[in-house]
Each structure stands twice: as structure tokens, then as C-alpha cells.
Motif scaffolding. Structure first.
Motif, PDB file in Angstrom:
ATOM      1  N   ASP A 240      28.036  75.578  73.555  1.00 32.49           N
ATOM      2  CA  ASP A 240      26.774  75.815  72.851  1.00 32.49           C
ATOM      3  C   ASP A 240      26.137  77.160  73.182  1.00 32.49           C
ATOM      4  N   GLY A 241      26.861  78.004  73.881  1.00 27.69           N
ATOM      5  CA  GLY A 241      26.355  79.326  74.196  1.00 27.69           C
ATOM      6  C   GLY A 241      25.149  79.324  75.109  1.00 27.69           C
ATOM      7  N   ALA A 242      25.019  78.285  75.937  1.00 24.62           N
ATOM      8  CA  ALA A 242      23.854  78.203  76.820  1.00 24.62           C
ATOM      9  C   ALA A 242      23.859  79.352  77.818  1.00 24.62           C
ATOM     10  N   ALA A 243      22.689  79.917  78.053  1.00 22.65           N
ATOM     11  CA  ALA A 243      22.519  80.906  79.110  1.00 22.65           C
ATOM     12  C   ALA A 243      22.355  80.156  80.431  1.00 22.65           C
ATOM     13  N   LEU A 244      23.113  80.535  81.448  1.00 17.92           N
ATOM     14  CA  LEU A 244      23.105  79.843  82.735  1.00 17.92           C
ATOM     15  C   LEU A 244      22.204  80.581  83.717  1.00 17.92           C
ATOM     16  N   ILE A 245      21.246  79.864  84.289  1.00 18.32           N
ATOM     17  CA  ILE A 245      20.339  80.420  85.283  1.00 18.32           C
ATOM     18  C   ILE A 245      20.538  79.624  86.569  1.00 18.32           C
ATOM     19  N   GLY A 246      21.114  80.260  87.576  1.00 20.41           N
ATOM     20  CA  GLY A 246      21.341  79.581  88.854  1.00 20.41           C
ATOM     21  C   GLY A 246      20.241  79.909  89.841  1.00 20.41           C
ATOM     22  N   LEU A 247      19.701  78.894  90.494  1.00 19.92           N
ATOM     23  CA  LEU A 247      18.643  79.088  91.481  1.00 19.92           C
ATOM     24  C   LEU A 247      19.203  78.931  92.883  1.00 19.92           C
ATOM     25  N   ASP A 248      18.791  79.825  93.778  1.00 22.02           N
ATOM     26  CA  ASP A 248      19.142  79.737  95.182  1.00 22.02           C
ATOM     27  C   ASP A 248      17.865  79.473  95.977  1.00 22.02           C
ATOM     28  N   VAL A 249      18.014  79.214  97.266  1.00 18.62           N
ATOM     29  CA  VAL A 249      16.830  79.027  98.112  1.00 18.62           C
ATOM     30  C   VAL A 249      16.076  80.350  98.195  1.00 18.62           C
ATOM     31  N   TRP A 250      14.832  80.295  98.629  1.00 20.56           N
ATOM     32  CA  TRP A 250      14.008  81.491  98.756  1.00 20.56           C
ATOM     33  C   TRP A 250      14.427  82.319  99.968  1.00 20.56           C
TER      34      TRP A 250
END
Length: 513
Positions: A240-250
Motif C-alpha cells: 500500500d505504499g505506506a511510509a514507515l516511521i520507526g521510533l527509538d528511545v530518547w
């Protein structure tokens, strides 16, 4: 008026215009089935559909006004389902910049629906980012906002089925209960039909995986869909062409800013060292900082230094991150990720707690667990996809401190053979150091190469093609080798520790340690 009134009026004006269903469909671009459903009182048109019908029918102003009035959905206002915007939000500037750029794409009305998938470990702030983002851009989606918590990783183990979520969405969009089909596929098709001409923002929070989220995606180019999950939804990107946003710890600076927002900047400045130690104890995990921040905020006179001493002494460690003032604790959040693991992967995960440093090679992980490399790579993929592990720039697998603490609790409760895992790790480091040293610090004919006992079963043995490969292995495992020698105190392992020390002391970069 309602669907029946609109349908009767539409049929009347169509007949007055001497148009058949097929003729009106051809002139308006609306399907015969859709027009038939409207005339039978089964549905109401969206704004764009109605405009096409009225243009094809050639209505005068009075007739247009009558048809427009009859098309209004009674008792089905614009849905506004977003949860409240987080009271404390920060330290996600880069991610918000990327999110707003995606919103611009949806607002511009491109050729495809815009989908974003936010992933990361439990407690890293995926929901906070999604909801804050949604509130920032809600005014760009005048037809409303839909939200559902799919509970994909709840401790109860009962995710919200896609069909149930679709029923809620359809009701919010004004579809009568009796018109909602039973099957999930049919509901998904009706949902896409309902939103085809609408500009909606849809938030699918806490999806279990790709299959859980996909039926809930609108197809309209005017919609923005935000999905959060602990699973990396790469399949959603592929299909579906989703944009992937990965979150890491601060980072420490980001975590300190978040703590200051909760307990006051003056309080953090007054005990700067203790404040830094608090966020280090939290491992930069937003949920952990929220929990300890709530506890500290409830005791405004408490010393941060005293709090650090108390939390350092807490056993089990995760007990430090529970609070009556916060609805979720770190242990419960991690439990949700752990409970969905297959049994073999869960056993593998628990074995990793014996690695002495946060980052480990795949070969060290395989030796700890006592399984072959093909299975190890599969387990590592599952754990990485589920955000229980991450990978650093060197390709090593990283276990967050609080995830390690949770895995240790589970290993103890399951009665795992941790001594066996530690023996395998020592043998992995010893036997492979001997092999590497043949290329690094002594000739093959050295007396030190006399026969030695074979490693215990399950230990990965490596073959080095030359000096460079051997040095690369030493460099990759150097931190683990130092940490094992410094940490291990079990007398049952003393012989292996002596052998390991001899091999690693011969390596130039380790001799000074």
C-alpha cells in the motif's frame, strides 16, 4: 428526511428527465448499483456523487435544493473520534517534520491514499506521536477523524477484530446498523465506498500486524491513515505504499527535557546529576519516564537523589516503573509484546539475557540459546520485527535494558538453564578466539595449539579465512569478551575463565585490560 425520502425524490426526478438507471449512470459516472441502492433507500450519496447526479439530471435551482436537503444524513454528524492531545509531547521533531510532509501529500490530493505506519518497542511513544500528529492536522480533513485502538498487544490477548472496528467506523459515518453486512470483507468494501469522496483522517492504533490493519484502510486519495504497531509493517509499505516511521528511545537530552516538562525545569536544574541518573535508569524509554515523572510530580518536595537511591535498590527492577498515577506500567507493556511470541522464539529471547553487553552478534546469540544459525536468524528476525530487539550500525542486535530486565524475570519464572547458556557463551568466545589467534598472534605450529576439549553442544564454531577476518571477529566481540571476564564470578566456570583470559590477553587491543 432520510434515505427513503431521498430515494423517492431521486427516482422521481430521474423519471421526469426520461433517464433509465443505465442512462443516469452513464451520464453521471455513478454506478447503476449505487443509484439503485439510493433509490431504494439503502444509502445516501457523498457530496461528490450528489454533484455528479444533479449535473446529469439537469435540475433547476428548486429541484437541486430539494435533492440536496433530502441527502443530509440525520443524526450522523462529522465523526470526531480522536483521543485528547497528549498533555506532554516533545523530542520528536524529526519525526513530526516527516509526518507533516506526508500530510501535505494527502492534502494535495495525489493519485494514491496516504498511509503512514509508526513502529517501535513497547512504551516508545507511538500512540503519542500519532495522536499529536492527528490533532495538528485535523483541520485539513473536514469530513472528520476516525480512531480505533485495536489492542493488538494487550495483556488480555484479545485484539479488536477488524470487522468489529469496521462496524464502529460505518456507524460513525451514518450507516444504519441493519445495513452493515456481517462479513469483514463486505464491511471493508462498504467502508471504502462510504469514504470514496470524503477527506478523512483515520488512526489505527496498536495494530497487531499487517493483516490486522489492512482491511481498515480507506482507498480515497483525500484520506490520511496513521497506523501504529510494535510490528514493523514492511508488508504495508510493499502493498500500500505506506511510509514507515520507526521510533527509538530518547537521547539523554530529549529524556531530560521530557522529565522537566513533567516535574519542572527548576527541579531538574537543582539536581542535574540525579535527573540525568533518573533518565538513564529509564533507558530513555518515554513510558518509563512518564511513570517516574508521575511519581515525582505527586511528591514535589521529594529529593531526586533519594529517588535514585531507592529505585536502584528495587528488585525486581521493573517494580521501579509502576505507579498508581499512570494507567500503564512498563512490565505490562512488555508483556504484551512477549505473549504473542511462539514458544521457541520466547525461549530464545529469554536466553539472550545472559549476554553481558546490550549489543550482541548473531553467532553469540545462537550459542547462548544453543540453536543453529538458520533458526537463530529466523528468531532474530521475529524479535526485531516485533521491536523486542533492534540493530545498530554494525549489524549487532541490541537488547534494551528494560527489555533485558523483563526477559530475566521471565527466564527465572520459567526455570531456564541459565548456567548452560553461560557455559555456551564462554565456549563460543574461547574456541573462536583460539581459531582467530592462529591468524593474529601465533603461528599455526605453536604449542598453544595442542588439542583441547571440544565445546559443549550448541556452540557456533567459525572458520577464519585470514588475519583480517580474525581481527574483525575480535573487534566485534571485544566488548563481550571484556564484560564476561569482568562479570562472571561462578566458581563452576573458573576453568573456562582462565582459558578465555589466556586467549584474549594475547590479542594486542585486549592485553592492557
Amino acid at each position: 428526511m432520510g434515505e427513503t425520502d431521498f430515494g423517492e425524490l431521486l427516482r422521481a426526478v430521474r423519471l421526469r428527465s426520461s433517464l433509465t438507471l443505465e442512462g443516469l449512470a452513464e451520464a453521471s459516472g455513478v454506478s447503476v448499483r449505487a443509484i439503485s441502492d439510493m433509490e431504494r433507500g439503502k444509502s445516501l450519496p457523498r457530496q461528490g456523487t450528489l454533484a455528479g447526479l444533479m449535473a446529469a439530471l439537469g435540475l433547476d435551482e428548486s429541484e437541486r435544493a430539494d435533492l440536496l436537503g433530502a441527502s443530509v444524513r440525520r443524526g450522523a454528524g462529522t465523526p470526531r473520534q480522536l483521543p485528547p492531545d497528549p498533555a506532554v509531547f516533545g523530542a520528536r521533531e524529526a519525526e513530526m517534520k516527516a509526518a507533516l510532509a506526508l500530510t501535505d501529500g494527502a492534502s494535495a490530493g495525489g493519485r494514491h491514499a496516504v498511509v503512514a505506519a509508526i513502529s517501535g518497542m513497547a512504551g516508545v511513544g507511538k500512540t503519542a506521536l500519532a495522536v499529536h500528529w492527528a490533532h495538528r492536522v485535523a483541520d485539513r480533513f473536514p469530513d472528520g477523524q476516525l480512531y480505533v485502538n485495536l489492542h493488538g498487544f494487550e495483556k488480555s490477548g484479545w485484539p479488536v477484530e477488524a470487522g468489529a472496528a469496521l462496524k464502529g467506523f460505518l456507524r460513525a459515518l451514518g450507516v444504519r446498523a441493519k445495513e452493515i453486512p456481517r462479513g469483514t470483507e463486505e464491511r471493508a468494501a462498504l467502508f471504502r465506498e462510504q469514504v470514496v469522496d470524503r477527506r478523512l483522517l483515520v488512526v489505527l492504533d496498536n495494530a497487531l500486524d499487517y493483516e490486522h490493519a489492512r482491511p481498515l484502510l480507506p482507498a480515497s486519495t483525500g484520506c490520511l491513515t496513521i497506523v501504529t504497531s510494535r510490528s514493523r509493517l514492511s508488508a504495508l509499505s510493499a502493498t500500500d505504499g505506506a511510509a514507515l516511521i520507526g521510533l527509538d528511545v530518547w537521547s539523554r537530552e530529549e529524556a531530560l527535557a521530557a522529565l522537566a516538562a513533567r516535574i519542572g525545569a527548576d527541579r531538574c536544574r537543582a539536581e542535574a546529576v540525579a535527573a540525568a541518573e533518573i533518565v538513564d535508569l529509564c533507558g530513555g524509554l518515554p513510558l518509563a519516564i512518564a511513570v517516574v515523572g508521575a511519581r515525582l510530580a505527586a511528591e514535589p518536595q521529594a529529593s531526586l537523589r533519594r529517588a535514585v537511591r531507592e529505585w536502584e535498590a528495587v528488585r525486581p527492577r521493573l517494580d521501579a516503573f509502576t505507579s498508581d498515577a499512570h494507567p500503564v506500567d512498563v512490565r505490562a507493556a512488555l508483556c504484551g509484546s512477549y505473549r504473542i511470541l511462539p514458544d521457541a522464539t520466547a525461549r530464545f529471547f529469554r536466553a539472550l539475557v545472559l549476554h553481558p553487553t546490550p549489543a550482541m552478534s548473531a553467532e553469540a546469540a545462537a550459542s547462548l540459546a544453543g540453536v543453529g544459525m538458520p533458526k537463530t536468524l529466523r528468531y532474530l528476525r521475529e524479535l526485531t520485527s516485533g521491536s523486542l530487539l533492534s540493530r545498530d550500525g554494525e549489524g549487532l542486535y541490541v537488547l534494551h535494558d528494560l527489555v533485558r530486565a523483563y526477559a530475566a524475570e521471565r527466564a527465572e519464572s520459567e526455570g531456564d538453564d541459565l548456567l548452560g547458556a553461560e557455559i555456551r557463551l564462554l565456549d563460543y568466545l574461547w574456541h573462536n578466539a583460539r581459531s582467530a589467534n592462529r591468524h593474529v598472534s601465533r603461528p599455526p605450529s605453536s604449542a598453544a595449539d595442542a588439542p583441547v576439549p571440544a565445546p559443549v553442544p550448541g556452540v557456533v564454531r567459525l572458520e577464519f579465512g585470514g588475519r583480517k577476518e580474525a581481527l574483525d571477529w575480535f573487534r566485534r566481540e571485544e566488548a563481550a569478551g571484556r564484560a564476561v571476564l569482568r562479570r562472571t564470578a561462578d566458581r563452576r566456570l573458573s576453568g573456562r575463565l582462565v582459558d578465555l583470559t589466556r586467549e584474549w590477553a594475547s590479542h594486542p587491543s585486549l592485553a592492557r585490560h
